[in-house]
Scaffold this active site. Structure first.
Site, short mmCIF file in Angstrom:
data_model
loop_
_atom_site.label_atom_id
_atom_site.label_comp_id
_atom_site.label_asym_id
_atom_site.label_seq_id
_atom_site.Cartn_x
_atom_site.Cartn_y
_atom_site.Cartn_z
N GLU A 284 8.23 -6.09 -14.17
CA GLU A 284 8.68 -5.02 -13.28
C GLU A 284 9.99 -4.41 -13.78
O GLU A 284 10.28 -3.24 -13.52
CB GLU A 284 8.88 -5.57 -11.86
N HIS A 305 -6.66 -25.59 -25.04
CA HIS A 305 -8.12 -25.74 -25.11
C HIS A 305 -8.84 -24.50 -24.60
O HIS A 305 -10.04 -24.54 -24.34
CB HIS A 305 -8.53 -27.00 -24.34
N LYS A 419 0.17 1.83 -3.64
CA LYS A 419 0.48 1.83 -2.20
C LYS A 419 0.05 3.15 -1.57
O LYS A 419 -0.56 3.16 -0.50
CB LYS A 419 1.99 1.65 -1.98
O1 PA5 Z 1 10.75 -6.82 -6.85
C1 PA5 Z 1 10.38 -6.01 -6.03
O2 PA5 Z 1 11.09 -5.08 -5.67
C2 PA5 Z 1 9.03 -6.13 -5.37
O3 PA5 Z 1 8.25 -7.10 -5.98
C3 PA5 Z 1 9.22 -6.51 -3.91
O4 PA5 Z 1 9.89 -7.72 -3.84
C4 PA5 Z 1 7.86 -6.60 -3.20
O5 PA5 Z 1 7.18 -5.38 -3.31
C5 PA5 Z 1 8.09 -6.93 -1.72
O6 PA5 Z 1 8.93 -5.99 -1.14
P1 PA5 Z 1 9.58 -6.24 0.26
O7 PA5 Z 1 10.50 -7.40 0.16
O8 PA5 Z 1 10.30 -4.97 0.57
O9 PA5 Z 1 8.46 -6.53 1.24
#
Ligand code: PA5
Length: 443
Positions: A284, A305, A419
């Site tokens: 990310e 394996h 989303k």
């Molecule tokens: O790292 C990030 O920003 C995302 O992985 C969020 O943690 C994830 O989408 C969850 O978001 P939230 O904590 O707002 O529910």
């Protein structure tokens, strides 16, 4: 402390791969320290191990104690950065079998990290006759998966205990000011913990996001933070001896030289979810603008394996980063067998960890010979202090690495695409036109 062995990069990279990146690394370190590079508003994690909110930390410890006394199960609801760090630490420091082996505290079930009906029903079935509490975690407070799960588990908790008692069993970790969860927590009077503004999801394991469930699982969070602080102090020193600089430079140089995949290798089954956390951290942070190493993970020797064949002889697109723990917690001597039908008496009297060590050393050379550059990071053990240091090492190296790639390491604009489509297909108000367009395309 952690040590990084780069000797198995020889032959894969030019001698000056680190020195030629020194200026860029110095600038990256400066931007992290001064919080003024791209995404600098989300670099609060850089000094978190020292500057965390001590009053809240004490409340986390008190809440964990209360949950341990009141509940046989804690349901932890969250996804992505609001899920993976806690699970990684609970499994690595304790065990992936924690829910079978735990003694003093609650079992920990994770929910809201997907949309599987069957997985949810299973957790509900597992907890129905137990005393349980909820820790709902969402920075935005609007993420669909945890919000749906929270609605369901909250109803169940209220049915079981009544609204008043249920309120006392719900702990909400969310933004200090905004979001639907914040509004609900304020209205219902849940105990609240904060995801600091300046810390994004994937860097939040050392905030209440990770610390409350981790403390409930009996992991010493003081030690965890102390390990992270040690790493923070050590890695703040600029220069070519800095292992985070070395790691960031090596992976950037290998990427520039044409490698496409970095595989995080662990030899402990308890390391598996740390790999999941690491994949989110790097994936990310860096996977933007058509760039970056694809982060993958394997568990050896099991995956030798299966994936071992590809790593040895498939397309030459990967490097491996091995995380090794210096000591096993226990020992297991291999017995002598008078019949020796399996021919293993040459190992009799040896410890299983000796066999594992030789498997690791042999694999390292085999993969290097097969054209896979290897880095090895050694941690003293799986204790909370070592794991705190490991977390900080990867976070800091990831921040440096993102800046070397010249992207914003601290946003995640690509997550929105799915989303928006999902909201439209679900009929969320405001998405009517998009829904019609997507339905037409899906046929
Ligand atoms: O790292 C990030 O920003 C995302 O992985 C969020 O943690 C994830 O989408 C969850 O978001 P939230 O904590 O707002 O529910």
């Amino acid at each position: 402390m952690l040590t990084l062995d780069l000797s198995k990069l020889n032959g894969f990279l030019p001698q000056d791969y680190l020195s030629s990146r020194e200026d860029a690394l110095r600038e990256a370190a400066r931007m992290l320290a001064e919080h003024n590079g791209p995404g600098g508003d989300f670099t609060g994690w850089v000094t978190l191990p020292r500057d965390y909110d001590k009053e809240e930390f004490a409340r986390i410890q008190a809440a964990a104690k209360r949950i341990q006394q009141q509940s046989q199960v804690l349901v932890v609801i969250g996804i992505g950065g609001s899920y993976l760090g806690a699970r990684a630490v609970v499994e690595l420091v304790n065990s992936p079998n924690f829910n079978l082996t735990h003694k003093d505290g609650p079992a920990i079930y994770f929910a809201g990290n997907g949309l599987s009906t069957d997985a949810m029903l299973e957790v509900i079935d597992l907890i129905k006759d137990k005393d349980w509490s909820i820790n709902v975690i969402s920075k935005s407070g609007t993420t669909t998966e945890p919000a749906v799960a929270f609605r369901i588990f909250k109803n169940l908790l209220e049915e079981k205990y009544g609204k008043e008692e249920a309120r006392k069993r719900i702990y909400a970790t969310t933004d200090a000011h905004r979001g639907a969860l914040k509004g609900l927590a304020d209205a219902e009077g849940y105990e609240e913990f904060v995801v600091p503004d300046a810390v994004g999801g994937r860097y939040s394991v050392l905030t209440a996001v990770g610390l409350l469930p981790i403390a409930c699982a009996g992991v010493d969070i003081v030690e965890l933070m102390a390990g992270a602080e040690e790493a923070m102090t050590a890695l703040a020193a600029p220069g070519q001896d800095n292992p985070a600089w070395q790691y960031a430079a090596a992976r950037h140089a290998l990427y520039t030289a044409g490698k496409k995949v970095e595989i995080l290798v662990g030899y402990e089954p308890s390391f598996r979810f740390f790999g999941e956390w690491w994949k989110q951290l790097f994936g990310e942070t860096e996977g933007k603008e058509g760039k970056a190493l694809f982060p993958a993970s394997v568990e050896f020797t099991a995956d030798l394996h299966s994936m071992g064949q590809y790593i040895q002889q498939g397309e030459r697109l990967m490097l491996e980063t091995v995380v090794r723990f210096e000591k096993s917690r226990g020992s297991m001597e291999i017995p002598h067998d008078p019949d020796n039908v399996d021919g293993l008496n040459f190992l009799a009297g040896k410890d299983l960890s000796f066999v594992a060590e030789q498997a690791m050393r042999g694999t390292l050379l085999a993969h290097v010979d097969g054209g896979v550059p290897n880095l090895m990071l050694t941690a003293p053990g799986r204790d909370a202090r070592s794991v705190g240091a490991l977390i900080y090492f990867f976070e800091y190296a990831c921040g440096l690495s993102g800046y070397l790639l010249e992207i914003n390491p601290f946003d995640q604009p690509g997550v929105e695409a799915y989303k928006n489509n999902m909201y439209a297909l679900l009929g969320k108000p405001g998405y009517e036109d998009k829904k019609a367009e997507l339905e037409a395309r899906l046929g």
